[in-house]
Scaffold this motif. Structure first.
Motif, PDB file in Angstrom:
ATOM      1  N   ALA A 395       0.999  -0.823  -0.158  1.00  0.00           N
ATOM      2  CA  ALA A 395       0.017  -0.086  -0.441  1.00  0.00           C
ATOM      3  C   ALA A 395       0.558   0.973  -0.366  1.00  0.00           C
ATOM      4  CB  ALA A 395      -1.056   0.080   1.464  1.00  0.00           C
ATOM      5  N   VAL A 396       2.049   1.212   0.675  1.00  0.00           N
ATOM      6  CA  VAL A 396       2.896   2.515   0.767  1.00  0.00           C
ATOM      7  C   VAL A 396       3.465   2.458  -0.364  1.00  0.00           C
ATOM      8  CG1 VAL A 396       4.652   3.526   2.019  1.00  0.00           C
ATOM      9  CG2 VAL A 396       3.156   2.378   3.453  1.00  0.00           C
ATOM     10  N   SER A 397       3.691   1.600  -1.826  1.00  0.00           N
ATOM     11  CA  SER A 397       4.526   1.424  -3.007  1.00  0.00           C
ATOM     12  C   SER A 397       3.675   2.025  -3.630  1.00  0.00           C
ATOM     13  CB  SER A 397       4.922   0.141  -2.853  1.00  0.00           C
ATOM     14  OG  SER A 397       3.946  -0.371  -3.070  1.00  0.00           O
ATOM     15  N   GLU A 398       2.515   1.781  -3.770  1.00  0.00           N
ATOM     16  CA  GLU A 398       1.228   2.131  -4.169  1.00  0.00           C
ATOM     17  C   GLU A 398       1.146   3.492  -4.271  1.00  0.00           C
ATOM     18  OE1 GLU A 398      -1.962  -0.096  -3.550  1.00  0.00           O
ATOM     19  OE2 GLU A 398      -1.120  -1.626  -5.341  1.00  0.00           O
ATOM     20  N   ARG A 399       1.124   4.781  -2.811  1.00  0.00           N
ATOM     21  CA  ARG A 399       1.020   5.820  -2.862  1.00  0.00           C
ATOM     22  C   ARG A 399       2.284   6.196  -2.828  1.00  0.00           C
ATOM     23  NH1 ARG A 399      -1.128   3.665   2.031  1.00  0.00           N
ATOM     24  NH2 ARG A 399       1.590   4.393   3.031  1.00  0.00           N
ATOM     25  N   ALA A 400       2.812   5.865  -2.019  1.00  0.00           N
ATOM     26  CA  ALA A 400       4.400   6.460  -2.849  1.00  0.00           C
ATOM     27  C   ALA A 400       5.167   6.146  -3.899  1.00  0.00           C
ATOM     28  CB  ALA A 400       4.855   7.625  -1.979  1.00  0.00           C
ATOM     29  N   PRO A 401       5.023   5.918  -4.953  1.00  0.00           N
ATOM     30  CA  PRO A 401       5.913   4.633  -5.734  1.00  0.00           C
ATOM     31  C   PRO A 401       7.752   5.650  -6.429  1.00  0.00           C
ATOM     32  CG  PRO A 401       5.203   5.534  -7.477  1.00  0.00           C
ATOM     33  CD  PRO A 401       4.272   6.292  -5.576  1.00  0.00           C
TER      34      PRO A 401
END
Length: 417
Positions: A395-401
Motif C-alpha cells: 500500500a505504501v509503494s502504491e501511494r509513493a512509488p
C-alpha cells in the motif's frame, strides 16, 4: 618559470594533477600521509614537488603493497599504492604523455580511456555475437605484474622524445615495493596496479603486444579488449583454435601468457545455431552472454544470444543488501532507508539494467523481502505476520512509488491474491 630548471614543466600542471588525485581519493602510501594532511600545506607541497620534478632530482618513494581479494575468487591481488605526492607527480606525467599516445590506441580497446566504457564494450560484443558463431575468450595471466620493462620503455620512446617523461616513467617502473610483511622488494618487471600512470602504460604495452599486432596480422577478426580481458569473434571453431595458438605465441614473445583456465572457445548457440558444445556461454565485464528468450518486433518469442547480469554479480548485490542490515533499522523510517539505498539501486540499474533488464529486476526485487522483515521488527502490529507487513508495504509503494528507486521500476511488493 625559472630558466635554471632543466625541465620546463608548468606549475599549473601540478594544480590540475592535484585536483584529479583529490577527486579520486585513495589510501595513503608508505609515508602514511593522507590527502587531507597533504592539503593542509598544499601550496608549499606542490611547489616542492614542481621544483624536484623540474630539476630532475625527483626519485619516487617505494610503493606500499596492499593485498585485496580478487573478485569471485579466494585468491588475493597485490596492489601498489604510491604516496599522495607521488600520485600527483604521476598524474602530471600521465596527463602530458596521454595526449601523445591516445590517438594511436585501437578503437576496440575500452579500458582506462576517456569517452569509452564497459557498456560500450558489451554493446559492440552483443552485436558481433549475432554475426559470428564463435568467440575466443581470453585472459592474460598476471598481466600488470609481468610487463617487460625494456619493451615498455621502447614503446614509450617510440611515442615521445620528452626527456623528463622518459626519465620519470623509467623510475616509476623500477620503484621498489614495501610488501605487506614490511620487506622491501626491488622490481625488474611489471607496472603496479594502483599507480596513477600504470593504466596508461598498460594500455600502451598491450597496444603493441596485442591490439596493433591483431590489426596487422588478423585485420578481419573483430575483437574487444578491456585491460587484460578480451574477446575475439570467429566464423568457425577451427579459426578460433588457430587464433588461440597464434596469440599465445605472440604474448609469450612479450613476456605474457594466456590464462590456462580462463581462456576458452565458446559457441554462441541460439535459435539458429544448433548442436552440443562444451562451452555455450561466457562472462565479460560482469555480464553473462548466452542464449536467452527474446521477443521479436512482431511479438514472437525466440532464442537470442544476449548479455544479462552474471550470477556472481547478482550474488554480490544480494550480499551488499545483507550488509546494510536494514532489518535492524527499527528506529528509522522508510524515507531514511530510501536515502541509504537509492544511490546503489540506481547505480546497479544504470549498469546491469541496460541489457536484458528483467534479470536485474529479479535481483532488485529481493529488497522487498528485506523490507518486509524490517516492518515486522519495527511495528508490533505485524509481529509474526509477514503477510500483513507485505500488504502494508504494498500500500505504501502504491501511494509513493517514487520513494524507493526499485519501486519506480514497477517492482512493488507482491501480495497474496
Amino acid at each position: 618559470m625559472s630558466q635554471a630548471k632543466p625541465f620546463k614543466i608548468s606549475k599549473q600542471d601540478f594544480v590540475t594533477a592535484w585536483r584529479q588525485v583529490k577527486a579520486n581519493r585513495g589510501a595513503h602510501g608508505i609515508d602514511e600521509q593522507t590527502i587531507e594532511e597533504y592539503e593542509e600545506n598544499l601550496k608549499d607541497n606542490l611547489y616542492l614537488l614542481w621544483n624536484r620534478l623540474s630539476s630532475g632530482s625527483y626519485f619516487p618513494p617505494a610503493i606500499r603493497g596492499v593485498e585485496i581479494p580478487k573478485r569471485d575468487s579466494k585468491k588475493m591481488r597485490l596492489l601498489g599504492i604510491p604516496t599522495v605526492s607521488d600520485r600527483i607527480a604521476q598524474a602530471v606525467v600521465r596527463n602530458h604523455f596521454e595526449k601523445q599516445v591516445e590517438p594511436y590506441f585501437h578503437p576496440d580497446s575500452y579500458a582506462y580511456r576517456h569517452g569509452k566504457s564497459t557498456l560500450d564494450a558489451i554493446r559492440v560484443t552483443r552485436l558481433r555475437c549475432w554475426k559470428y558463431d564463435w568467440v575466443l575468450e581470453f585472459d592474460i595471466k598476471g598481466a600488470f605484474d609481468n610487463i617487460d620493462h625494456e619493451l615498455m620503455m621502447k614503446a614509450v620512446r617510440h611515442h615521445t622524445d620528452c626527456c623528463w617523461t622518459i626519465l620519470y616513467i623509467e623510475r616509476w617502473l623500477k620503484a621498489s615495493m614495501c610488501m605487506v610483511n614490511g620487506i622491501f622488494v626491488e622490481r625488474d618487471k611489471g607496472t603496479p596496479q594502483g599507480g596513477v600512470i600504470s593504466p596508461l602504460l598498460f594500455n600502451l604495452y598491450l597496444h603493441y603486444a596485442f591490439d596493433h599486432w591483431m590489426k596487422k596480422h588478423f585485420p578481419h577478426v573483430p575483437f574487444a579488449r578491456y585491460a587484460d580481458d578480451g574477446l575475439l569473434h570467429c566464423h568457425s571453431e577451427h579459426e578460433a583454435l588457430l587464433l588461440q595458438q597464434a596469440i599465445s605465441a605472440r604474448l609469450l614473445n612479450c613476456s605474457l601468457e594466456l590464462h590456462p583456465t580462463k581462456t576458452k572457445i565458446v559457441y554462441c548457440r541460439d535459435a539458429n545455431r544448433r548442436g552440443y558444445y562444451p562451452n555455450i556461454q561466457f562472462e565479460f565485464l560482469s555480464y553473462v552472454f548466452r542464449g536467452r528468450l527474446a521477443k521479436s518486433k512482431q511479438g514472437k518469442y525466440f532464442n537470442s544470444f544476449s548479455p544479462a547480469i552474471s550470477r556472481a554479480s547478482a550474488k554480490r548485490i544480494h550480499q551488499r543488501m545483507r550488509e546494510w542490515k536494514l532489518s535492524r533499522w527499527t528506529d528509522a523510517e522508510l524515507v531514511d532507508i530510501a536515502r541509504k539505498v537509492n544511490a546503489s539501486l540506481r547505480g546497479w540499474w544504470n549498469y546491469y539494467g541496460v541489457f536484458y533488464p528483467s534479470s536485474l529486476k529479479r535481483v532488485l526485487a529481493h529488497l522487498n523481502s528485506i523490507l518486509v522483515k524490517w516492518a515486522v521488527r519495527k511495528y508490533k502490529r505485524f509481529k509474526g505476520s509477514k503477510s500483513k507487513a507485505r500488504k502494508w508495504l504494498r500500500a505504501v509503494s502504491e501511494r509513493a512509488p517514487s520513494m524507493l528507486f526499485h519501486w519506480e521500476l514497477g517492482l512493488l511488493p507482491a501480495v497474496e491474491q
